[in-house]
Design a protein around this motif. Structure first.
Motif, short mmCIF file in Angstrom:
data_model
loop_
_atom_site.label_atom_id
_atom_site.label_comp_id
_atom_site.label_asym_id
_atom_site.label_seq_id
_atom_site.Cartn_x
_atom_site.Cartn_y
_atom_site.Cartn_z
N ILE A 159 0.83 -1.21 0.00
CA ILE A 159 0.00 0.00 0.00
C ILE A 159 0.86 1.26 0.00
O ILE A 159 1.76 1.41 0.81
CB ILE A 159 -0.90 0.00 1.23
CG1 ILE A 159 -1.82 -1.20 1.15
CG2 ILE A 159 -1.71 1.27 1.31
CD1 ILE A 159 -2.63 -1.43 2.38
N ALA A 160 0.58 2.15 -0.93
CA ALA A 160 1.35 3.39 -1.02
C ALA A 160 0.44 4.58 -0.79
O ALA A 160 0.39 5.50 -1.59
CB ALA A 160 2.03 3.48 -2.37
N LEU A 161 -0.29 4.54 0.32
CA LEU A 161 -1.13 5.69 0.66
C LEU A 161 -0.30 6.73 1.38
O LEU A 161 0.81 6.45 1.83
CB LEU A 161 -2.28 5.24 1.58
CG LEU A 161 -3.41 4.50 0.88
CD1 LEU A 161 -4.31 3.86 1.91
CD2 LEU A 161 -4.21 5.43 0.00
N PHE A 162 -0.84 7.95 1.50
CA PHE A 162 -0.16 9.00 2.24
C PHE A 162 -0.61 8.90 3.69
O PHE A 162 -1.68 9.37 4.06
CB PHE A 162 -0.47 10.35 1.61
CG PHE A 162 -0.21 10.37 0.13
CD1 PHE A 162 1.01 9.93 -0.37
CD2 PHE A 162 -1.18 10.77 -0.75
CE1 PHE A 162 1.26 9.92 -1.73
CE2 PHE A 162 -0.94 10.76 -2.12
CZ PHE A 162 0.28 10.33 -2.61
N LYS A 163 0.22 8.28 4.52
CA LYS A 163 -0.20 7.83 5.85
C LYS A 163 -0.66 8.95 6.78
O LYS A 163 -1.50 8.74 7.64
CB LYS A 163 0.94 7.05 6.52
CG LYS A 163 1.24 5.74 5.83
CD LYS A 163 1.09 4.60 6.79
CE LYS A 163 1.13 3.23 6.15
NZ LYS A 163 1.19 3.11 4.72
N GLY A 164 -0.07 10.12 6.63
CA GLY A 164 -0.41 11.20 7.56
C GLY A 164 -1.70 11.92 7.21
O GLY A 164 -2.14 12.78 7.95
N MET A 165 -2.29 11.58 6.07
CA MET A 165 -3.46 12.34 5.63
C MET A 165 -4.74 11.54 5.82
O MET A 165 -4.72 10.32 5.88
CB MET A 165 -3.29 12.69 4.14
CG MET A 165 -2.13 13.61 3.87
SD MET A 165 -1.56 13.53 2.18
CE MET A 165 -2.81 14.42 1.32
N MET A 180 -8.62 13.02 -2.48
CA MET A 180 -8.53 14.32 -3.16
C MET A 180 -7.24 14.44 -3.97
O MET A 180 -7.23 15.06 -5.03
CB MET A 180 -8.58 15.47 -2.14
CG MET A 180 -9.96 15.81 -1.61
SD MET A 180 -11.10 16.52 -2.81
CE MET A 180 -10.91 18.26 -2.51
N THR A 181 -6.15 13.86 -3.47
CA THR A 181 -4.90 13.95 -4.24
C THR A 181 -5.05 13.28 -5.61
O THR A 181 -4.37 13.66 -6.55
CB THR A 181 -3.71 13.28 -3.53
OG1 THR A 181 -4.05 11.93 -3.25
CG2 THR A 181 -3.31 14.00 -2.28
N GLY A 182 -5.95 12.31 -5.69
CA GLY A 182 -6.19 11.66 -6.97
C GLY A 182 -6.68 12.63 -8.03
O GLY A 182 -6.55 12.37 -9.22
N ARG A 237 -8.41 6.36 -4.40
CA ARG A 237 -7.53 7.42 -4.87
C ARG A 237 -7.28 7.29 -6.37
O ARG A 237 -7.26 8.28 -7.10
CB ARG A 237 -6.20 7.34 -4.11
CG ARG A 237 -5.29 8.51 -4.39
CD ARG A 237 -4.01 8.39 -3.61
NE ARG A 237 -3.22 7.24 -4.04
CZ ARG A 237 -2.11 6.82 -3.43
NH1 ARG A 237 -1.69 7.44 -2.36
NH2 ARG A 237 -1.45 5.79 -3.89
N ASP A 286 -8.53 13.42 2.15
CA ASP A 286 -7.40 14.10 1.51
C ASP A 286 -6.66 13.17 0.56
O ASP A 286 -6.22 13.57 -0.51
CB ASP A 286 -6.42 14.63 2.57
CG ASP A 286 -6.92 15.92 3.18
OD1 ASP A 286 -7.77 16.57 2.55
OD2 ASP A 286 -6.47 16.27 4.28
N ARG A 316 -4.47 4.73 10.52
CA ARG A 316 -5.19 4.03 11.59
C ARG A 316 -6.12 2.96 11.05
O ARG A 316 -6.75 2.24 11.83
CB ARG A 316 -6.04 5.04 12.36
CG ARG A 316 -5.27 5.94 13.28
CD ARG A 316 -6.25 6.59 14.24
NE ARG A 316 -5.87 7.96 14.53
CZ ARG A 316 -6.68 8.87 15.07
NH1 ARG A 316 -7.93 8.54 15.34
NH2 ARG A 316 -6.26 10.07 15.32
#
Lengths: 260, 357
Positions: A93-99, A106-108, A170, A103, A157
């Protein structure tokens, strides 16, 4: 199924990719038609992920030609894949962990936003309008994937299965014409796999998105894909509809070993 | 009990995207604003020139560093150097450009710092993490060296000391601590709001995407180079303006050696303790780092007296250093997201209180 499979939109011809002395892919040719679900299978290390990375421009093959909608694709950078409407998910998984989930999805839609950073800083004009417009689209994706209840949760989380779903979200938010899925069902339980299958079929059916997927679960692959290409040690050993591939001598040998 | 979002329904996306979506937050913020603008009625001159003004200026510099390090994930140790660029640029614009308004020269100072920031941000395209930190360390030493080496920059004063010109806006001279405080407060408020807007828009999302997973970010269509350089530019702009305010509204005269590596570290500590990747954290961290020494100055002698221990001023400063070290380690281990995260947890708990879930 009564869906229409269109013309060839992606044609790979004699692709070879080397990392130093290691041959990851050797002389591979296959094509992908519009609206179809195309699976790439093969034992570990067969070069499946490398193949996806070649398609979206992360790796550059030393030999071979790639035709995208009939035009030969020359030098390509990763960010250009997004402009050509190719989206993908990753094996790990290459998600943006802090967001938050919202969000992340939305980056998509990033490439579709035009406002510049000064407008963003002032929260004025296009910046404000775009944010609302794209939020509506993103909410549609959230509804589609049934993740309304977690939209404000930081992705770090979430449990693994949901993270995979958010990553699909995304990719979908970009409204891609072609979607590359790298093991979308790895590590999932039966129920989560069923959900994911349903989403993949729905995306293909409702939006007409062409899907190229790598998957190890043979039951799933044979059920949902229209055509399958089989790789082994960087070489293509089979290509065709699931039934054909299933009975291909060489494929059986690669999967079960020479003794059988 | 009082802090609940129950009954506050959002019916539009615009309402859901407000900066302060919960009514109680908005009320609290208004009270805070009144308090800040109402302070001049009560506080003494000492409070303005020794506590409130440096607090706001350091919070602004921390904001700059947090944009770069907390949001875009590029570690920098050159904060003080970019502040120095801002201070000297503002001084030179005032000195050499006839009739330039002071606010314009502050903005130009920010832009100059942004330019220098982009220059020193270029290595970030190839290197990450610690190696980048070392590259920005070069900025720290090189800029301070430049300011001492080329006397033109300090108008040929001895050892590069500059005395800031008067701050005059539309004929009004900001010469009292109160007026300077209000000017700094206004500038910092506007810039903090702009920073918040940046980080909640797609610019901020691009920064965070690059911070969290740069390969995925580029596949989504984010161009890494412009995104990183923009972070360096915006960050240095903030530091530059903070530096200009530091010279013009706080100290009055500054020297290159004042913008030392120590100061860069101090600002880095502010964002670590306050909260990496949080706008509120910059203010909390700045307040904490500036107020802790003052608090210790007052409380330690009292404590020593209580136990009848011998006590000297040197001990106080030693204990300060000890406390800072211990606190940094504590936060890095226990709560890497700092005070801002603790505040967020408190709010989450408060929403549910008295129920556990």
């Amino acid at each position: 199924m009564s869906k229409k499979i269109g013309d060839v939109i992606l044609d790979l011809q004699n692709i070879s990719l080397r990392f130093g002395g290691v041959k990851a892919l050797t002389d591979i040719s296959f094509n992908v038609c519009e609206h179809e679900i195309r699976a790439i299978i093969g034992p570990n290390g067969a070069g499946k992920s490398s193949m996806l990375n070649v398609i979206n421009g992360v790796y550059h093959p030393q030999e071979g030609k790639i035709f995208w909608h009939g035009k030969e694709r020359k030098k390509m950078e990763p960010h250009m894949a997004a402009q050509q409407n190719i989206a993908r998910t990753f094996q790990n998984i290459a998600l943006f962990k802090g967001m938050s989930v919202l969000d992340n999805i939305m980056t998509g839609r990033m490439t579709k936003m035009k406002a510049n950073f000064i407008e963003h800083a002032l929260w004025f004009g296009r910046a404000r309008k775009e944010e609302l417009e794209h939020r509506r689209k993103v909410e549609e994706v959230i509804d589609f994937l049934e993740i309304q209840h977690i939209r404000k949760t930081p992705v770090g989380r979430l449990p693994y299965g949901l993270q995979k779903r958010v990553e699909l979200g995304r990719a979908l938010a970009a409204e891609p014409s072609m979607l590359l899925l790298d093991e979308p069902m790895a590590g999932m339980n039966v129920e989560e796999k069923q959900d994911m299958c349903r989403f993949i079929l729905d995306v293909n059916d409702q939006f007409g998105t062409t899907i190229v997927l790598i998957e190890h679960d043979m039951g799933v692959v044979m059920d949902i894909s229209d055509r399958v290409v089989v790789l082994d040690y960087g070489k293509k050993i089979g290509d065709g509809v699931p039934d054909e591939v299933k009975n291909n001598e060489e494929v059986i040998r690669a999967y079960l070993g020479a003794g059988h | 009990m009082l802090y609940r979002e129950a009954g506050q329904f959002k019916t539009t996306y615009a309402a859901d995207q407000q900066l302060f979506p919960i009514r109680q937050d908005r009320i609290g913020l208004m009270l805070l604003a009144v308090a800040f603008f109402g302070v001049p009625l009560f506080a003494s001159e000492y409070w303005f020139s020794a506590i409130l003004i440096p607090f706001l200026i350091f919070a602004l510099a921390a904001l700059g560093l947090n944009i770069l390090t907390g949001y875009a994930g590029q570690l920098s140790l050159g904060t003080a150097a970019f502040m120095a660029v801002g201070a000297y640029a503002a001084y030179n614009f005032q000195l050499r450009v006839e009739g330039i308004p002071i606010l314009v020269s502050f903005i130009c100072a920010g832009l100059t710092a942004a330019g220098v920031g982009i220059l020193f941000g270029l290595p970030s395209l190839r290197i990450k993490g610690f190696y980048l930190a070392v590259a920005t360390l070069a900025a720290q030493f090189f800029i301070v060296w430049c300011l001492t080496k080329f006397p033109w920059l300090s108008n040929h004063s001895s050892s590069g000391v500059i005395s800031a010109q008067d701050v005059v806006i539309l004929g009004f001279n900001f010469d009292t601590p109160v007026s300077k405080y209000l000017l700094v407060l206004a500038i910092v408020s506007v810039m903090a709001l702009a920073a918040k807007n940046l980080v909640r828009s797609s610019t901020g999302r691009a920064w965070m995407a690059v911070r969290d997973m740069d390969v995925a970010a580029s596949v989504i269509g984010i161009k890494l180079m412009p995104t990183k350089l923009l972070a360096f530019a915006v960050s240095s702009f903030y530091c530059g303006v903070a530096g200009a305010l530091y010279a013009f509204c706080y100290l009055g005269s500054v020297e290159p050696d004042g913008f030392s590596l120590d100061m860069s570290f101090k600002i880095l500590f502010m964002i670590i303790i306050g909260g990496v990747g949080s706008i509120l954290g910059c203010f909390l961290g700045a307040a904490f780092i500036l107020l802790l020494p003052i608090f210790l100055d007052y409380s330690l002698p009292a404590v020593a007296e209580l136990f009848g221990l011998p006590f000297s001023n040197a001990t106080v400063s030693h204990i300060q250093i000890l406390m800072f070290g211990a606190l940094i380690m504590f936060f890095l281990i226990v709560e890497p997201h700092g005070l801002a995260r603790l505040w967020q947890i408190a709010k989450e708990k408060l929403r549910l209180w008295p129920f556990p879930h």
